[in-house]
Design a protein around this motif. Structure first.
Motif, mmCIF file in Angstrom:
data_model
loop_
_atom_site.group_PDB
_atom_site.id
_atom_site.type_symbol
_atom_site.label_atom_id
_atom_site.label_comp_id
_atom_site.label_asym_id
_atom_site.label_seq_id
_atom_site.Cartn_x
_atom_site.Cartn_y
_atom_site.Cartn_z
ATOM 1 N N TRP A 133 0.838 -1.209 0.000
ATOM 2 C CA TRP A 133 0.000 0.000 0.000
ATOM 3 C C TRP A 133 0.872 1.258 0.000
ATOM 4 O O TRP A 133 0.603 2.209 -0.737
ATOM 5 C CB TRP A 133 -0.904 -0.023 1.236
ATOM 6 C CG TRP A 133 -2.062 0.921 1.245
ATOM 7 C CD1 TRP A 133 -3.350 0.647 0.900
ATOM 8 C CD2 TRP A 133 -2.049 2.300 1.660
ATOM 9 N NE1 TRP A 133 -4.142 1.755 1.058
ATOM 10 C CE2 TRP A 133 -3.375 2.783 1.527
ATOM 11 C CE3 TRP A 133 -1.066 3.163 2.120
ATOM 12 C CZ2 TRP A 133 -3.732 4.091 1.842
ATOM 13 C CZ3 TRP A 133 -1.406 4.480 2.429
ATOM 14 C CH2 TRP A 133 -2.726 4.926 2.292
ATOM 15 N N ILE A 134 1.920 1.247 0.819
ATOM 16 C CA ILE A 134 2.819 2.406 0.922
ATOM 17 C C ILE A 134 3.737 2.508 -0.295
ATOM 18 O O ILE A 134 3.812 3.559 -0.958
ATOM 19 C CB ILE A 134 3.660 2.321 2.212
ATOM 20 C CG1 ILE A 134 2.764 2.459 3.452
ATOM 21 C CG2 ILE A 134 4.755 3.389 2.216
ATOM 22 C CD1 ILE A 134 2.147 3.823 3.657
ATOM 23 N N ILE A 135 4.438 1.431 -0.600
ATOM 24 C CA ILE A 135 5.438 1.465 -1.672
ATOM 25 C C ILE A 135 4.783 1.706 -3.031
ATOM 26 O O ILE A 135 5.306 2.450 -3.867
ATOM 27 C CB ILE A 135 6.252 0.149 -1.685
ATOM 28 C CG1 ILE A 135 7.118 0.080 -0.436
ATOM 29 C CG2 ILE A 135 7.112 0.054 -2.941
ATOM 30 C CD1 ILE A 135 7.902 -1.213 -0.295
ATOM 31 N N GLY A 136 3.632 1.076 -3.248
ATOM 32 C CA GLY A 136 2.950 1.247 -4.529
ATOM 33 C C GLY A 136 2.611 2.697 -4.816
ATOM 34 O O GLY A 136 2.783 3.184 -5.944
ATOM 35 N N ARG A 137 2.153 3.410 -3.824
ATOM 36 C CA ARG A 137 1.816 4.827 -3.998
ATOM 37 C C ARG A 137 3.067 5.691 -4.137
ATOM 38 O O ARG A 137 3.082 6.669 -4.886
ATOM 39 C CB ARG A 137 0.970 5.305 -2.816
ATOM 40 C CG ARG A 137 -0.468 4.809 -2.873
ATOM 41 C CD ARG A 137 -1.218 5.006 -1.577
ATOM 42 N NE ARG A 137 -2.654 4.792 -1.771
ATOM 43 C CZ ARG A 137 -3.235 3.603 -1.816
ATOM 44 N NH1 ARG A 137 -2.489 2.507 -1.672
ATOM 45 N NH2 ARG A 137 -4.536 3.483 -2.013
ATOM 46 N N LYS A 138 4.107 5.310 -3.416
ATOM 47 C CA LYS A 138 5.334 6.103 -3.437
ATOM 48 C C LYS A 138 6.033 6.021 -4.790
ATOM 49 O O LYS A 138 6.571 7.030 -5.293
ATOM 50 C CB LYS A 138 6.274 5.608 -2.335
ATOM 51 C CG LYS A 138 7.571 6.389 -2.210
ATOM 52 C CD LYS A 138 8.409 5.852 -1.062
ATOM 53 C CE LYS A 138 9.712 6.623 -0.928
ATOM 54 N NZ LYS A 138 10.537 6.090 0.192
ATOM 55 N N ARG A 139 6.004 4.857 -5.415
ATOM 56 C CA ARG A 139 6.797 4.635 -6.624
ATOM 57 C C ARG A 139 6.065 4.967 -7.930
ATOM 58 O O ARG A 139 6.698 5.131 -8.966
ATOM 59 C CB ARG A 139 7.256 3.181 -6.670
ATOM 60 C CG ARG A 139 8.277 2.839 -5.603
ATOM 61 C CD ARG A 139 8.676 1.378 -5.692
ATOM 62 N NE ARG A 139 9.707 1.047 -4.716
ATOM 63 C CZ ARG A 139 10.180 -0.173 -4.505
ATOM 64 N NH1 ARG A 139 9.696 -1.192 -5.206
ATOM 65 N NH2 ARG A 139 11.101 -0.392 -3.585
ATOM 66 N N GLN A 140 4.747 5.044 -7.878
ATOM 67 C CA GLN A 140 4.027 5.195 -9.146
ATOM 68 C C GLN A 140 4.203 6.581 -9.761
ATOM 69 O O GLN A 140 4.323 7.584 -9.057
ATOM 70 C CB GLN A 140 2.544 4.880 -8.959
ATOM 71 C CG GLN A 140 1.750 5.874 -8.146
ATOM 72 C CD GLN A 140 0.313 5.397 -7.944
ATOM 73 O OE1 GLN A 140 -0.088 4.300 -8.340
ATOM 74 N NE2 GLN A 140 -0.504 6.224 -7.315
ATOM 75 N N GLN A 141 4.228 6.586 -11.069
ATOM 76 C CA GLN A 141 4.327 7.820 -11.844
ATOM 77 C C GLN A 141 3.035 7.984 -12.642
ATOM 78 O O GLN A 141 2.732 7.164 -13.506
ATOM 79 C CB GLN A 141 5.528 7.759 -12.795
ATOM 80 C CG GLN A 141 6.872 7.610 -12.103
ATOM 81 C CD GLN A 141 7.252 8.858 -11.311
ATOM 82 O OE1 GLN A 141 7.009 9.985 -11.755
ATOM 83 N NE2 GLN A 141 7.838 8.645 -10.141
ATOM 84 N N ILE A 142 2.291 9.028 -12.345
ATOM 85 C CA ILE A 142 1.021 9.269 -13.021
ATOM 86 C C ILE A 142 1.288 9.921 -14.373
ATOM 87 O O ILE A 142 1.905 10.982 -14.440
ATOM 88 C CB ILE A 142 0.091 10.169 -12.181
ATOM 89 C CG1 ILE A 142 0.002 9.663 -10.736
ATOM 90 C CG2 ILE A 142 -1.285 10.248 -12.820
ATOM 91 C CD1 ILE A 142 -0.567 8.289 -10.591
ATOM 92 N N LYS A 143 0.806 9.285 -15.436
ATOM 93 C CA LYS A 143 1.035 9.793 -16.785
ATOM 94 C C LYS A 143 -0.100 10.710 -17.226
ATOM 95 O O LYS A 143 -1.261 10.498 -16.881
ATOM 96 C CB LYS A 143 1.163 8.633 -17.776
ATOM 97 C CG LYS A 143 2.345 7.709 -17.488
ATOM 98 C CD LYS A 143 2.360 6.528 -18.457
ATOM 99 C CE LYS A 143 3.504 5.582 -18.133
ATOM 100 N NZ LYS A 143 3.499 4.393 -19.032
ATOM 101 N N THR A 144 0.240 11.706 -18.019
ATOM 102 C CA THR A 144 -0.747 12.661 -18.516
ATOM 103 C C THR A 144 -1.662 12.007 -19.553
ATOM 104 O O THR A 144 -1.202 11.322 -20.470
ATOM 105 C CB THR A 144 -0.049 13.872 -19.157
ATOM 106 O OG1 THR A 144 0.781 14.492 -18.167
ATOM 107 C CG2 THR A 144 -1.065 14.885 -19.673
#
Length: 407
Positions: free
Chosen positions: A29-40
């Motif tokens: 839950w923590i790592i997944g949110r920390k590492r993700q890059q939201i694409k335009t």
């Protein structure tokens, strides 16, 4: 109230962060949110699901809109790792993310980045800052397969903030008239009864099931009792039944499949006639001689029901039962624990006498005796429960039509 909400969100994050040092799910839950890059993106349809169950519930709407608008990007978010980790590579979406923590800054950044033309949330999940940002940017927000009860915070005297979220929703597609009436009591008149999209999903699955040759070989033309999405308390009760019905075969598909959980379940079962699914391909000609099978993977359960005659659905001794409709669509009478009252379909199934709720080992034995030994009653219950599912198909078409042709 908003201040308390913001404090609560941050305290929740701190609690998950602390748990992540010793809990694998919290760590994801923590790592997944920390590492993700939201694409335009631009003009996507954003689907949000709490977890895997809500994904399957909202999937018919997703698939229908994707078919009608193949040029439109689909963005999916999950709150829980149990949904994200299993569906992060789904071909139904152009991008799959964890939902960022619900803060004003996160909501603004996420929505400004994906630029949704519409947002669709399934059943539950009400996040103030995401709803508020969608409302501020005039992005239509739909709730599908929603269901409301008087005990929910929206209808309490202290639920002012949560009631304000309801008024940010463009339209609610709810499961029953009671939900429409409840929403009206708090001034929300943008709801219609569409039904539950899970009926569409499970009916489609039951009419086009995935073939599982090893399970067919295990069944070997014998009767099968399947225990789906079970927890330890369910399993302790169920294992007492096995010796009562030596002519039946048994499949256990526990809700959690960590090695420790699987080993504990295996310890409850007679070792000489039990195998794990991951190992049966090595048994070759001996598969048909097995009496008990433990499913130690995720994703098979909805297809397993086609090989059974009776199902037990787990979770009823905890927060609430799991999905009864997957079994019902195949015509399986169901047994489950006492905590089922918040699930409309479970109440309906009990009323139809196609489902039996039990509180203890004695009641489980009585229910099993009825459904296993009384073939006339089992056939009656089977026809009733399958007809119930078929009669409730159609929610997806109503929702998609309404979304495409807004008033």
């Amino acid at each position: 109230m908003l201040l308390l909400y913001n404090i609560g969100i941050r305290l929740y994050f701190l609690a998950v962060y602390a748990a992540s040092f010793f809990n694998a799910k919290a760590k994801l839950w923590i790592i997944g949110r920390k590492r993700q890059q939201i694409k335009t993106t631009d003009g996507c349809i954003w689907f949000h699901f709490a977890s895997l169950g809500e994904f399957e519930q909202g999937r018919p709407v997703l698939e229908a809109l994707k078919d009608k608008k193949p040029e439109t990007s689909i963005v999916i978010t999950f709150f829980s790792p149990s949904g994200y980790e299993i569906r992060k590579n789904t071909p139904l979406a152009d991008a799959v993310y964890y939902l960022p923590l619900d803060t004003a800054a996160n909501a603004r950044h996420f929505i400004n980045t994906i630029k949704p033309a519409a947002a669709i949330f399934t059943k539950y999940e009400y996040w103030y800052h995401f709803f508020n940002e969608l409302h501020t940017q005039q992005v239509p927000l739909y709730i599908v397969s929603g269901i409301f009860r008087p005990g929910q915070i929206f209808f309490k005297w202290y639920g002012t903030l949560h009631r304000s979220m309801l008024k940010m929703v463009t339209h609610f597609f709810v499961q029953d008239e009671a939900s429409v009436d409840l929403l009206k009591t708090v001034g929300v008149n943008t709801a219609t009864v569409s039904g539950d999209t899970r009926f569409d999903r499970v009916w489609t699955n039951a009419n086009n099931p995935k073939s599982l040759p090893l399970i067919a070989e295990f069944k070997n033309n014998q009767k099968v009792f399947i225990a789906g999405s079970t927890w330890p308390q369910d399993e302790e009760l169920l294992t007492g039944l096995i010796s009562r019905y030596p002519d039946w075969k048994w499949i256990f598909a526990p809700h959690e499949i960590g090695e420790e959980r699987i080993v504990k379940l295996m310890d409850l079962l007679p070792s000489e006639s039990t195998a794990r699914f991951s190992q049966i391909s090595d048994l070759k000609s001996q598969i048909s001689n097995l009496n008990i099978l433990v499913i130690d993977n995720i994703g098979m359960l909805s297809s397993l029901y086609q090989y059974a005659e009776v199902a037990y659905i787990g979770g009823g001794f905890g927060r609430g039962i799991h999905n009864t409709l997957e079994a019902a669509a195949f015509g399986l009478p169901v047994i489950f624990g006492p905590n089922y009252s918040v699930f409309k379909e479970a109440r309906d199934i009990v009323h139809l006498k196609a489902g039996i709720s039990i509180d203890n080992a004695e009641q489980l034995a009585n229910a099993a005796d009825l459904l296993i030994t009384d073939t006339e009653y089992r056939d009656f219950a089977s026809s009733k429960i399958k007809a119930y599912v078929q009669q409730n198909v159609g929610a997806t078409a109503k929702i998609v039509e309404a979304i495409e042709t807004p008033n």
